[in-house]
Motif scaffolding. Structure first.
Motif, PDB file in Angstrom:
ATOM      1  N   SER A  42       0.827  -1.209   0.000  1.00 55.39           N
ATOM      2  CA  SER A  42       0.000   0.000   0.000  1.00 55.39           C
ATOM      3  C   SER A  42       0.859   1.257   0.000  1.00 55.39           C
ATOM      4  O   SER A  42       0.471   2.293  -0.566  1.00 55.39           O
ATOM      5  N   ALA A  43       2.021   1.191   0.634  1.00 57.03           N
ATOM      6  CA  ALA A  43       2.913   2.359   0.650  1.00 57.03           C
ATOM      7  C   ALA A  43       3.395   2.688  -0.761  1.00 57.03           C
ATOM      8  O   ALA A  43       3.435   3.855  -1.163  1.00 57.03           O
ATOM      9  N   GLU A  44       3.744   1.681  -1.519  1.00 62.64           N
ATOM     10  CA  GLU A  44       4.173   1.902  -2.897  1.00 62.64           C
ATOM     11  C   GLU A  44       3.022   2.436  -3.745  1.00 62.64           C
ATOM     12  O   GLU A  44       3.232   3.268  -4.637  1.00 62.64           O
ATOM     13  N   MET A  45       1.817   1.950  -3.442  1.00 58.09           N
ATOM     14  CA  MET A  45       0.645   2.420  -4.176  1.00 58.09           C
ATOM     15  C   MET A  45       0.393   3.903  -3.917  1.00 58.09           C
ATOM     16  O   MET A  45       0.133   4.676  -4.843  1.00 58.09           O
ATOM     17  N   ARG A  46       0.485   4.330  -2.650  1.00 60.57           N
ATOM     18  CA  ARG A  46       0.294   5.742  -2.323  1.00 60.57           C
ATOM     19  C   ARG A  46       1.351   6.611  -2.988  1.00 60.57           C
ATOM     20  O   ARG A  46       1.063   7.694  -3.487  1.00 60.57           O
ATOM     21  N   GLU A  47       2.582   6.119  -2.971  1.00 58.55           N
ATOM     22  CA  GLU A  47       3.663   6.864  -3.601  1.00 58.55           C
ATOM     23  C   GLU A  47       3.439   7.007  -5.100  1.00 58.55           C
ATOM     24  O   GLU A  47       3.661   8.082  -5.677  1.00 58.55           O
ATOM     25  N   GLN A  48       2.959   5.952  -5.722  1.00 59.22           N
ATOM     26  CA  GLN A  48       2.721   6.003  -7.163  1.00 59.22           C
ATOM     27  C   GLN A  48       1.556   6.935  -7.494  1.00 59.22           C
ATOM     28  O   GLN A  48       1.600   7.662  -8.496  1.00 59.22           O
ATOM     29  N   LEU A  49       0.511   6.922  -6.655  1.00 65.76           N
ATOM     30  CA  LEU A  49      -0.628   7.809  -6.872  1.00 65.76           C
ATOM     31  C   LEU A  49      -0.234   9.269  -6.698  1.00 65.76           C
ATOM     32  O   LEU A  49      -0.677  10.141  -7.460  1.00 65.76           O
ATOM     33  N   THR A  50       0.605   9.535  -5.706  1.00 62.22           N
ATOM     34  CA  THR A  50       1.074  10.904  -5.494  1.00 62.22           C
ATOM     35  C   THR A  50       1.862  11.398  -6.694  1.00 62.22           C
ATOM     36  O   THR A  50       1.669  12.523  -7.175  1.00 62.22           O
ATOM     37  N   GLY A  51       2.746  10.546  -7.188  1.00 65.79           N
ATOM     38  CA  GLY A  51       3.515  10.918  -8.367  1.00 65.79           C
ATOM     39  C   GLY A  51       2.637  11.111  -9.587  1.00 65.79           C
ATOM     40  O   GLY A  51       2.885  11.985 -10.423  1.00 65.79           O
ATOM     41  N   LEU A  52       1.575  10.296  -9.686  1.00 65.01           N
ATOM     42  CA  LEU A  52       0.664  10.395 -10.824  1.00 65.01           C
ATOM     43  C   LEU A  52      -0.055  11.738 -10.838  1.00 65.01           C
ATOM     44  O   LEU A  52      -0.149  12.398 -11.876  1.00 65.01           O
ATOM     45  N   THR A  53      -0.592  12.139  -9.696  1.00 65.97           N
ATOM     46  CA  THR A  53      -1.337  13.404  -9.634  1.00 65.97           C
ATOM     47  C   THR A  53      -0.441  14.609  -9.841  1.00 65.97           C
ATOM     48  O   THR A  53      -0.909  15.661 -10.275  1.00 65.97           O
ATOM     49  N   GLU A  54       0.858  14.450  -9.537  1.00 65.61           N
ATOM     50  CA  GLU A  54       1.782  15.574  -9.724  1.00 65.61           C
ATOM     51  C   GLU A  54       2.292  15.675 -11.154  1.00 65.61           C
ATOM     52  O   GLU A  54       2.530  16.781 -11.657  1.00 65.61           O
ATOM     53  N   THR A  55       2.451  14.548 -11.807  1.00 67.13           N
ATOM     54  CA  THR A  55       3.017  14.559 -13.160  1.00 67.13           C
ATOM     55  C   THR A  55       1.964  14.548 -14.262  1.00 67.13           C
ATOM     56  O   THR A  55       2.265  14.896 -15.407  1.00 67.13           O
ATOM     57  N   HIS A  56       0.753  14.124 -13.942  1.00 65.33           N
ATOM     58  CA  HIS A  56      -0.315  14.047 -14.947  1.00 65.33           C
ATOM     59  C   HIS A  56      -1.533  14.861 -14.495  1.00 65.33           C
ATOM     60  O   HIS A  56      -2.677  14.403 -14.586  1.00 65.33           O
ATOM     61  N   THR A  57      -1.267  16.073 -14.034  1.00 57.05           N
ATOM     62  CA  THR A  57      -2.359  16.916 -13.529  1.00 57.05           C
ATOM     63  C   THR A  57      -3.348  17.270 -14.621  1.00 57.05           C
ATOM     64  O   THR A  57      -4.572  17.239 -14.409  1.00 57.05           O
ATOM     65  N   LEU A  58      -2.860  17.620 -15.792  1.00 62.94           N
ATOM     66  CA  LEU A  58      -3.755  18.001 -16.877  1.00 62.94           C
ATOM     67  C   LEU A  58      -4.608  16.820 -17.327  1.00 62.94           C
ATOM     68  O   LEU A  58      -5.812  16.986 -17.590  1.00 62.94           O
ATOM     69  N   GLU A  59      -4.019  15.618 -17.426  1.00 61.63           N
ATOM     70  CA  GLU A  59      -4.787  14.433 -17.825  1.00 61.63           C
ATOM     71  C   GLU A  59      -5.881  14.133 -16.800  1.00 61.63           C
ATOM     72  O   GLU A  59      -7.019  13.813 -17.170  1.00 61.63           O
ATOM     73  N   LEU A  60      -5.529  14.255 -15.519  1.00 62.46           N
ATOM     74  CA  LEU A  60      -6.526  14.043 -14.470  1.00 62.46           C
ATOM     75  C   LEU A  60      -7.658  15.053 -14.586  1.00 62.46           C
ATOM     76  O   LEU A  60      -8.846  14.694 -14.529  1.00 62.46           O
ATOM     77  N   ALA A  61      -7.303  16.334 -14.783  1.00 68.11           N
ATOM     78  CA  ALA A  61      -8.328  17.370 -14.921  1.00 68.11           C
ATOM     79  C   ALA A  61      -9.167  17.151 -16.174  1.00 68.11           C
ATOM     80  O   ALA A  61     -10.386  17.383 -16.166  1.00 68.11           O
ATOM     81  N   GLY A  62      -8.538  16.685 -17.258  1.00 62.53           N
ATOM     82  CA  GLY A  62      -9.279  16.455 -18.497  1.00 62.53           C
ATOM     83  C   GLY A  62     -10.316  15.358 -18.353  1.00 62.53           C
ATOM     84  O   GLY A  62     -11.467  15.512 -18.785  1.00 62.53           O
ATOM     85  N   VAL A  63      -9.923  14.237 -17.739  1.00 59.62           N
ATOM     86  CA  VAL A  63     -10.878  13.142 -17.526  1.00 59.62           C
ATOM     87  C   VAL A  63     -11.982  13.585 -16.574  1.00 59.62           C
ATOM     88  O   VAL A  63     -13.172  13.303 -16.788  1.00 59.62           O
ATOM     89  N   GLU A  64     -11.591  14.282 -15.518  1.00 61.69           N
ATOM     90  CA  GLU A  64     -12.577  14.757 -14.543  1.00 61.69           C
ATOM     91  C   GLU A  64     -13.601  15.673 -15.203  1.00 61.69           C
ATOM     92  O   GLU A  64     -14.824  15.517 -15.012  1.00 61.69           O
ATOM     93  N   GLN A  65     -13.132  16.634 -15.997  1.00 59.40           N
ATOM     94  CA  GLN A  65     -14.046  17.561 -16.660  1.00 59.40           C
ATOM     95  C   GLN A  65     -14.895  16.854 -17.717  1.00 59.40           C
ATOM     96  O   GLN A  65     -16.078  17.169 -17.885  1.00 59.40           O
ATOM     97  N   GLY A  66     -14.309  15.907 -18.443  1.00 52.44           N
ATOM     98  CA  GLY A  66     -15.078  15.180 -19.442  1.00 52.44           C
ATOM     99  C   GLY A  66     -16.216  14.383 -18.835  1.00 52.44           C
ATOM    100  O   GLY A  66     -17.353  14.409 -19.329  1.00 52.44           O
ATOM    101  N   VAL A  67     -15.928  13.673 -17.746  1.00 51.60           N
ATOM    102  CA  VAL A  67     -16.975  12.911 -17.052  1.00 51.60           C
ATOM    103  C   VAL A  67     -18.028  13.851 -16.481  1.00 51.60           C
ATOM    104  O   VAL A  67     -19.241  13.586 -16.544  1.00 51.60           O
ATOM    105  N   PHE A  68     -17.575  14.970 -15.933  1.00 53.32           N
ATOM    106  CA  PHE A  68     -18.507  15.953 -15.367  1.00 53.32           C
ATOM    107  C   PHE A  68     -19.480  16.474 -16.423  1.00 53.32           C
ATOM    108  O   PHE A  68     -20.694  16.523 -16.200  1.00 53.32           O
ATOM    109  N   VAL A  69     -18.965  16.853 -17.590  1.00 53.83           N
ATOM    110  CA  VAL A  69     -19.828  17.375 -18.660  1.00 53.83           C
ATOM    111  C   VAL A  69     -20.811  16.304 -19.131  1.00 53.83           C
ATOM    112  O   VAL A  69     -21.997  16.584 -19.351  1.00 53.83           O
TER     113      VAL A  69
END
Length: 447
Positions: free
Chosen positions: A127-154
């Protein structure tokens, strides 16, 4: 209708009754003698075949029938049109639904990430490795995360509004085009609107910081700062990707919810000013951070007013898009020319009072002009058509109703031009520092 029946109508009823009930005594023909024809002649009136008691009984029955018919007709004459929803209570659930829709978009993004890890056999063991990977994901792929979030929202918002409005959803939203001159006016309103929103933000953020220092747990809201997230994305993403994610998607999704659904119900039930105010406060709340929420309330009020006067859903969408596009453009400028353009995005610096005054004066006259030239639907008798409540929806198809847009007094046009030039002059004289101005010009020439 509830008084006595007309004499002619009663006489017709009595005659019909007499024909069905002839008298039992047959009258004999009378022959006049020749001598009697020379004298004064008088008309012989036939006696009423119905007795007085029969007349009274029939009068009572007919009057009773008229009263019953009038009682059945009254509800249809006094019936009022029920205003559409959502009401205030339902609007609160729509507000919660907007937050949940954004959260659903994040869940979809995370599920997609996990599916990718499983497909490539890169799923972490602990689980520690999973949290670390998720943290890195949100920091390096912020635009992709926002794009999917906004697309689903619309997508969720479009489905929800279509289900809520039912048949004729496009007519209720009113997707008719608006005047080109109105579009140009909305375009030049973006800069003064942004200046005012920034000043509201600066004041609200100063007050908020004082509260947060006294109550430390309130500082958790600072993690929800949208502009800080946008600044981070601007450093790693292209301007066009930022415009798509931060400007296009929110302009469609949020306008469908707040101006399309919530605003439609609240204006119909509460009237123009309370409906716009309550809707705009809800629009601010969904932005989470208190300072940001207060900053966007004036913007929400302006967008809703534009919707009312143009009766076109595309008008507030355009204002929303232009405002967000301007914000991401400034963020991109700060990331590319930090040494020159930092002043443009520094909300901690107060705006000169003359700039604020010039912006307010220009926007007030713009609102007066838009109200004078507002769109109305006119009936053949010259009255204004409404569905029975304050609404932006289109008249029924095929109805003999024409759309009318009034013209403003000739003095409005030079007045608007002078006020806008005055605002630009105040910006030049008291706004940008020389290095900020140089950075702005450098950025413009780069495109």
């Amino acid at each position: 209708m509830q008084g006595c029946l007309p004499h002619t109508f009663r006489k017709l009823i009595y005659t019909m009754a007499a024909s069905e009930n002839p008298s039992s005594e047959q009258s004999e023909p009378v022959f006049d003698s020749p001598g009697e024809n020379e004298g004064p002649q008088t008309e012989n009136f036939q006696s009423d075949p119905l007795s007085e008691d029969s007349k009274k009984t029939m009068d009572d029955l007919l009057n009773e029938a008229v009263q019953v018919a009038g009682a059945e007709e009254a509800p249809r004459l006094t019936r009022t049109v029920r205003p559409p929803g959502p009401g205030l209570f339902e609007s609160i659930f729509w507000l919660i639904g907007v937050i949940l829709a954004h959260f659903a978009g994040m869940i979809v993004f995370l599920f997609g990430f996990f599916a990718l890890l499983m497909a490539t056999n890169q799923l972490p063991d602990t689980s520690a490795e999973m949290r670390e990977q998720l943290t890195g994901l949100t920091e390096t792929h912020t635009l992709e995360l926002a794009g999917v979030e906004q697309g689903v929202f619309v997508f969720i918002v479009i489905a929800a509004v279509a289900l809520r409005f039912g048949k004729g959803v496009l007519s209720k939203l009113n997707l008719q085009p608006f005047a080109v001159s109105t579009g140009f006016l909305l375009l030049i309103c973006v800069l003064p609107l942004s200046m005012l929103s920034g000043e509201f933000y600066r004041i609200a953020y100063g007050i908020w910081t004082g509260f947060a220092e006294q109550i430390p747990w309130l500082q958790q809201f600072d993690k929800m700062q949208t502009m800080e997230i946008v600044k981070d994305m601007a450093e790693k993403s292209s301007l066009w990707a930022l415009v798509l994610v931060i400007a296009v998607c929110p302009a469609i999704g949020e306008e469908l919810v707040f101006r399309g659904a919530i605003g439609r119900g609240l204006l119909a039930r509460w009237g123009l000013i309370p409906g716009i105010l309550i809707t705009s406060v809800m629009f601010g709340i969904v932005h989470m951070h208190p300072a940001h929420a207060i900053a966007v309330i004036p913007l929400g009020m302006f967008m809703h007013f534009v919707y009312v006067v143009t009766k076109s859903f595309w008008a507030p969408v355009l204002v929303h898009f232009l405002n967000n596009a301007f914000a991401v453009t400034v963020a991109k400028m700060m990331s590319q020319f930090p040494e020159n353009a930092a002043k443009l995005g520094d909300e901690s610096q107060s705006v000169h009072p003359l700039i604020t005054l010039a912006a307010v004066a220009f926007l007030i006259v713009v609102c007066l002009y838009l109200w004078k030239t507002r769109v109305r639907y006119i009936k053949p008798n010259g009255g204004e058509w409404t569905p029975g409540y304050l609404s932006n929806e289109k008249p029924p198809a095929g109805a003999p109703i024409t759309m009318e847009r009034s013209t403003a007094a000739a003095g409005f046009y030079p007045g608007l031009a002078v006020l806008f030039v005055n605002f630009l002059a105040m910006m030049y004289l008291f706004g940008m520092e020389p290095e900020a101005e140089a950075g702005f010009l450098h950025f413009i020439t780069a495109f």
